[in-house]
Scaffold this motif. Sequence first.
Motif, PDB file in Angstrom:
ATOM      1  N   LEU A 103      21.391  42.614  47.698  1.00  0.00           N
ATOM      2  CA  LEU A 103      20.252  43.166  48.421  1.00  0.00           C
ATOM      3  C   LEU A 103      20.473  44.613  48.810  1.00  0.00           C
ATOM      4  O   LEU A 103      19.558  45.428  48.745  1.00  0.00           O
ATOM      5  CB  LEU A 103      20.000  42.359  49.681  1.00  0.00           C
ATOM      6  CG  LEU A 103      19.198  41.107  49.431  1.00  0.00           C
ATOM      7  CD1 LEU A 103      19.177  40.285  50.683  1.00  0.00           C
ATOM      8  CD2 LEU A 103      17.798  41.475  49.000  1.00  0.00           C
ATOM      9  N   ALA A 104      21.700  44.922  49.208  1.00  0.00           N
ATOM     10  CA  ALA A 104      21.965  46.306  49.590  1.00  0.00           C
ATOM     11  C   ALA A 104      21.650  47.212  48.409  1.00  0.00           C
ATOM     12  O   ALA A 104      20.965  48.233  48.543  1.00  0.00           O
ATOM     13  CB  ALA A 104      23.417  46.460  50.027  1.00  0.00           C
ATOM     14  N   PHE A 111       7.755  48.370  38.571  1.00  0.00           N
ATOM     15  CA  PHE A 111       7.596  47.592  39.805  1.00  0.00           C
ATOM     16  C   PHE A 111       7.780  46.101  39.527  1.00  0.00           C
ATOM     17  O   PHE A 111       8.483  45.403  40.259  1.00  0.00           O
ATOM     18  CB  PHE A 111       6.205  47.855  40.384  1.00  0.00           C
ATOM     19  CG  PHE A 111       5.969  47.188  41.709  1.00  0.00           C
ATOM     20  CD1 PHE A 111       6.310  47.828  42.879  1.00  0.00           C
ATOM     21  CD2 PHE A 111       5.412  45.923  41.776  1.00  0.00           C
ATOM     22  CE1 PHE A 111       6.094  47.214  44.106  1.00  0.00           C
ATOM     23  CE2 PHE A 111       5.201  45.307  42.990  1.00  0.00           C
ATOM     24  CZ  PHE A 111       5.537  45.963  44.169  1.00  0.00           C
ATOM     25  N   GLU A 150      14.703  41.285  42.036  1.00  0.00           N
ATOM     26  CA  GLU A 150      15.025  40.790  43.366  1.00  0.00           C
ATOM     27  C   GLU A 150      14.698  39.309  43.507  1.00  0.00           C
ATOM     28  O   GLU A 150      15.407  38.564  44.173  1.00  0.00           O
ATOM     29  CB  GLU A 150      14.243  41.573  44.426  1.00  0.00           C
ATOM     30  CG  GLU A 150      14.656  43.010  44.573  1.00  0.00           C
ATOM     31  CD  GLU A 150      15.990  43.168  45.264  1.00  0.00           C
ATOM     32  OE1 GLU A 150      17.014  42.972  44.580  1.00  0.00           O
ATOM     33  OE2 GLU A 150      16.024  43.478  46.452  1.00  0.00           O
ATOM     34  N   ALA A 151      13.611  38.884  42.868  1.00  0.00           N
ATOM     35  CA  ALA A 151      13.211  37.481  43.013  1.00  0.00           C
ATOM     36  C   ALA A 151      14.265  36.553  42.423  1.00  0.00           C
ATOM     37  O   ALA A 151      14.423  35.426  42.876  1.00  0.00           O
ATOM     38  CB  ALA A 151      11.863  37.244  42.343  1.00  0.00           C
ATOM     39  N   LEU A 188      14.834  49.989  45.616  1.00  0.00           N
ATOM     40  CA  LEU A 188      13.436  50.010  46.058  1.00  0.00           C
ATOM     41  C   LEU A 188      13.037  51.421  46.490  1.00  0.00           C
ATOM     42  O   LEU A 188      11.964  51.914  46.132  1.00  0.00           O
ATOM     43  CB  LEU A 188      13.233  49.032  47.212  1.00  0.00           C
ATOM     44  CG  LEU A 188      11.846  49.067  47.866  1.00  0.00           C
ATOM     45  CD1 LEU A 188      10.777  48.672  46.869  1.00  0.00           C
ATOM     46  CD2 LEU A 188      11.784  48.153  49.074  1.00  0.00           C
ATOM     47  N   TYR A 242      20.775  32.406  44.925  1.00  0.00           N
ATOM     48  CA  TYR A 242      21.363  32.223  46.249  1.00  0.00           C
ATOM     49  C   TYR A 242      21.453  30.734  46.597  1.00  0.00           C
ATOM     50  O   TYR A 242      22.497  30.248  47.052  1.00  0.00           O
ATOM     51  CB  TYR A 242      20.485  32.971  47.247  1.00  0.00           C
ATOM     52  CG  TYR A 242      20.774  32.734  48.705  1.00  0.00           C
ATOM     53  CD1 TYR A 242      21.976  33.155  49.261  1.00  0.00           C
ATOM     54  CD2 TYR A 242      19.845  32.126  49.521  1.00  0.00           C
ATOM     55  CE1 TYR A 242      22.234  32.958  50.600  1.00  0.00           C
ATOM     56  CE2 TYR A 242      20.087  31.926  50.852  1.00  0.00           C
ATOM     57  CZ  TYR A 242      21.283  32.343  51.395  1.00  0.00           C
ATOM     58  OH  TYR A 242      21.531  32.146  52.717  1.00  0.00           O
ATOM     59  N   LEU A 256      24.391  37.555  48.155  1.00  0.00           N
ATOM     60  CA  LEU A 256      23.058  38.011  48.550  1.00  0.00           C
ATOM     61  C   LEU A 256      23.121  39.405  49.168  1.00  0.00           C
ATOM     62  O   LEU A 256      22.309  40.278  48.849  1.00  0.00           O
ATOM     63  CB  LEU A 256      22.456  37.020  49.539  1.00  0.00           C
ATOM     64  CG  LEU A 256      20.998  37.282  49.901  1.00  0.00           C
ATOM     65  CD1 LEU A 256      20.115  36.917  48.725  1.00  0.00           C
ATOM     66  CD2 LEU A 256      20.572  36.481  51.110  1.00  0.00           C
ATOM     67  N   LEU A 257      24.094  39.615  50.040  1.00  0.00           N
ATOM     68  CA  LEU A 257      24.145  40.896  50.745  1.00  0.00           C
ATOM     69  C   LEU A 257      24.462  42.048  49.807  1.00  0.00           C
ATOM     70  O   LEU A 257      23.823  43.100  49.862  1.00  0.00           O
ATOM     71  CB  LEU A 257      25.191  40.836  51.857  1.00  0.00           C
ATOM     72  CG  LEU A 257      24.740  40.021  53.060  1.00  0.00           C
ATOM     73  CD1 LEU A 257      25.804  40.038  54.131  1.00  0.00           C
ATOM     74  CD2 LEU A 257      23.433  40.566  53.599  1.00  0.00           C
ATOM     75  N   VAL A 259      16.781  34.782  44.837  1.00  0.00           N
ATOM     76  CA  VAL A 259      16.488  33.631  45.703  1.00  0.00           C
ATOM     77  C   VAL A 259      16.991  32.330  45.068  1.00  0.00           C
ATOM     78  O   VAL A 259      17.781  31.611  45.683  1.00  0.00           O
ATOM     79  CB  VAL A 259      14.996  33.588  46.056  1.00  0.00           C
ATOM     80  CG1 VAL A 259      14.684  32.378  46.898  1.00  0.00           C
ATOM     81  CG2 VAL A 259      14.593  34.863  46.776  1.00  0.00           C
ATOM     82  N   LEU A 294      17.765  47.184  47.665  1.00  0.00           N
ATOM     83  CA  LEU A 294      16.893  47.938  48.565  1.00  0.00           C
ATOM     84  C   LEU A 294      17.014  49.437  48.313  1.00  0.00           C
ATOM     85  O   LEU A 294      16.027  50.170  48.420  1.00  0.00           O
ATOM     86  CB  LEU A 294      17.203  47.587  50.008  1.00  0.00           C
ATOM     87  CG  LEU A 294      16.677  46.191  50.378  1.00  0.00           C
ATOM     88  CD1 LEU A 294      17.309  45.681  51.641  1.00  0.00           C
ATOM     89  CD2 LEU A 294      15.173  46.214  50.531  1.00  0.00           C
ATOM     90  N   TYR A 307      11.325  45.408  39.139  1.00  0.00           N
ATOM     91  CA  TYR A 307      12.025  45.367  40.429  1.00  0.00           C
ATOM     92  C   TYR A 307      11.769  44.044  41.155  1.00  0.00           C
ATOM     93  O   TYR A 307      12.695  43.424  41.684  1.00  0.00           O
ATOM     94  CB  TYR A 307      11.591  46.536  41.321  1.00  0.00           C
ATOM     95  CG  TYR A 307      12.196  46.397  42.692  1.00  0.00           C
ATOM     96  CD1 TYR A 307      13.518  46.738  42.901  1.00  0.00           C
ATOM     97  CD2 TYR A 307      11.481  45.864  43.752  1.00  0.00           C
ATOM     98  CE1 TYR A 307      14.106  46.559  44.127  1.00  0.00           C
ATOM     99  CE2 TYR A 307      12.058  45.680  44.982  1.00  0.00           C
ATOM    100  CZ  TYR A 307      13.363  46.037  45.168  1.00  0.00           C
ATOM    101  OH  TYR A 307      13.955  45.838  46.385  1.00  0.00           O
ATOM    102  N   VAL A 308      10.509  43.643  41.149  1.00  0.00           N
ATOM    103  CA  VAL A 308      10.155  42.409  41.861  1.00  0.00           C
ATOM    104  C   VAL A 308      10.931  41.221  41.294  1.00  0.00           C
ATOM    105  O   VAL A 308      11.517  40.424  42.023  1.00  0.00           O
ATOM    106  CB  VAL A 308       8.635  42.167  41.751  1.00  0.00           C
ATOM    107  CG1 VAL A 308       8.287  40.740  42.104  1.00  0.00           C
ATOM    108  CG2 VAL A 308       7.887  43.130  42.660  1.00  0.00           C
TER     109      VAL A 308
END
Lengths: 490, 501
Positions: free
Chosen positions: B167-168, B130, B137-138, B174, B144, B163-164, B141, B171, B133-134
Amino acid sequence: MTAAVTAPDIDYLAVAPMLVVFATGVLGVLLTAFAPRTARHRGQLPLATAGLVGALVCLVVVVARGTHTGTTTAAGSIAVDGPALFMQGVVLVLAILAVLLIAGRRGEPPPGEALPLTLFATGGLLLLPAANDLLTMFVAVEVLSLPLYLLCGLARTRAKVAHESSLKYFVLGGFSAAFFVYGAAMVYGFAGSVSFPDIGAAVAAGGANRPLLLTGMALLAVGLLFKIGAAPFHSWVPDVYQGAPTPVTGLLAAVTKIGAFGAFLRLFTVVFGGAEREWRPVLTVVAVLTMVLGAVIAVVQQDIKRILAYSAVAHAGFMLLGVVAASRSGIAGTLFYLAVYGFGTLGAFAVVTLVRDEAGEVTRLSSWAGLGRRSPIVAAIFALLLLGLAGIPLTSGFVGKFAVFSAAVAAGGSVAVVIAALASAVAIYLYAKVIVLLYFHEPRAGSAAISRPSPLVAVVIVAAGLVTVGAGVLPGPLLGLATQAASFLQ
Amino acid sequence: MGFPWLTTVGAVPLVGSVVVAVLPRGADRLARRVALTFALAAVALLAVAATGFRAGEPGFQLAEQHPWIPRFGISYGLGVDGVGLTMVALTAVLTPIVIAASASTGRGFLALALALETAAIGAFAATDVFLFYVLFEAMLVPMYFLIGRYGGRSRSAAAMKFLLYSLAGGLLMLVAVIGLYVVSAQQLPQGTFDFPTLAAAVRDGTLRLDPVTERLLFAGFFVAFAIKAPLWPLHSWLPSAVTESTPGAAVLLVGILDKVGTFGMLRYCLSLFPEASEFFTPLVVVLSVIGIGYGALVAIGQTEIMRLIAYTSLSHFGFITIGVFAMTPQSQAGAAFYMVSHGLSIAALFLIAGFLISRRGSDLIADYGGVQQLAPVLAGTFLFAGLATLALPGLSGFVAEFLVLVGTFTAYPAAAVIAAGGVVLAAVYVLWLYQRTMTGDLRPGNEGVTDLRAGERWVIAPLLALILGLGLYPEPVLDVIEPVVAGTVQQTGVATPPEAR
């Protein structure tokens, strides 16, 4: 005390938070009506804040009394259990912030009746998650809605849109109330009682007239889904949110949703728990539809209030996943989500009240270009709140999503969660688009500027930012509280 | 549990980021000095910490663990094995170089770069899925903002595309992360995200997934990593992101951030989903081979310098993924070594190209020519970095590519042969790029190109020294990598159940 006998006496301590809030509202009305002109305005804010803080103190006493497993009072019509207390607490804290926001807006002091109306709505919101029979629930919905209809119309400037917003909300709210009452009647016909324990028992027992129950359930769901702003009953949300005065929109988006979800959770996971197989597929579809529609339509919006409105719709969909899971972890996840979403949304609308030009607030997105250059601090907090709403890790929104998603996966809803993940990606695009505008564009001549927040509004924004980071990095305490609270009185 | 070394190393840049961010406006020189100090402090601390690392021992070292969100079995756990340590070291080394090289950007850039360093070190050091993962993704930011705020004209579109895509993938991961937790909660005494616990449970069979679930979970992780790495055909965000960002941001992106993708494949996909990894290996090998050839061919056809280098990376990431999934000890050691080597050479290439472009004000290859007459050091270092990229023997890229190809050959000879073709193409794009920009007659417009300044030489020198050093003497890094890949290969060799082995 045996279960069969519910004494008609009232546990005044348990209902004290509501009584205090309603009494403060009445005092506020008296103040508006009879106090001298200067005291009329100056007295409202201290009075309202004192009332809400007092109610919060009462609530803490109730919680400290330690009956977490729950009791009922007022002839069984009010349930004082974990979820109700949790939501009442969140509603009160957010209501305090909403009051600060309403009173603290620079340039447009609220009319004298705004804060008393807010208090009445708050009282309804305290009653709603605790309502333990259909009639009380209906009364609570109306008590919270009527002041809101009026609040939506209370705008000195832009009165025309505000009136339209108010009227739209009123008419459609009236429809939803009618649906609710019809549904209540049908369920009464099925169970022979409006009290939740009785209905729950009848549902669990099976009962002869299943179609009556199903129709009643559907109608009740329509009434509440309207309040939640879930698709396909969401179409009022953007118009009303856009037209209402921004602080009221904040109240509507952040606080009202909590009460409505409280009612929804109790009704479906507890009362209709025995009919889970019937409502679950339907509500799963509603949840999926809501998040997809909310996220996708939000992308094409050009007005920040409409964007936040569709974002609210999408969030309702995510929260519904927690409801659909129909498990303790699902309820806990939804409670947590509601709380952090409430703070984030209220904070975001608080920032919207600050962005203005000579004519007042500017909500057209194109005028927001380059705000990050001009007012780095407010813009940074706004970006943070947006990231929180987007659910980026290390913000509260991520933990909320994680909590409801994991409950949904555990309940076998993996497909819905995959769709939810994709809808999240779309939603993140949306928030990122706003951030792009704030930071990656140069300010244009004639575009809006961020006015210095008044101390009251600053408190709201900072609190929202702190909760977004705090509950994102160290979610343990709030999550623990939500988990502890997550069992309804059966 | 001793001194929390990894937390300290990771926190130093974050503190630096905050300090830089609150410095007064306009104090850009001071900001750069402060940022550099913090980044170098992280290197120094890591060097001290690494003395406590015992190469040759498997498992996580320098470990720390604290409960974080106990309700979901989530802990704040850090620790490094050999691969993790080398990747943390790569991050720690590249960040100060990027900071030193980014002369014209303001405090915001520096603060974001330092924040990114913290997230990257955390991701490489996380022992909790976890937490990984955090941080995975962090990292998006700051990156970006680094792409979107500093760089070329279409930077904000490039940032959005980055970003897209990320993120896709993220997620979907996730959902897989949640799925993993739910499965662990069903089968283990208690749901957990602790990677060593999960990996051990998979190894000894206490955690058994049915094939469909395992493949879906694998896919959730893998797609996220493949987008990040990037693997063909999920790469299309990379060229625009690189072209539009500053050279420094490009180094952070390709040199560090993208490595989290291949690192994740090596650690998480293989250890947690061994059977699914086996199942998908042919697909991954094919995609990697396509990526190697496609990246190289498209690179040859480019007219812009940064874009060309971006496509070479696509080709090189193909080598890394094929090395990871060929599942032989050599190929995986080669892949891990490749990550370090590529990080160094791509950093040198981007930065020198950036120096060049900033002098001439153009990114078009056609605008250059004859630069080596005016700027011999610039040309020389550029050639050196290019040769490292094409894996000249004696430079670190050679060791990496050699190991990957040898290891792959024993498992997938055909794929190895085709991949070796990529080496030839690399010679074409590197030498042709050099020829077109640096040799020949001086083209008009290049008269103002000056040679590398002292400060710029100091920025490039450590990179070249490391490339050469690791090329001649790779043992120190290979020694810490090998026990890890030995363990991973053993775990994936697994396709046969324990009782049959």
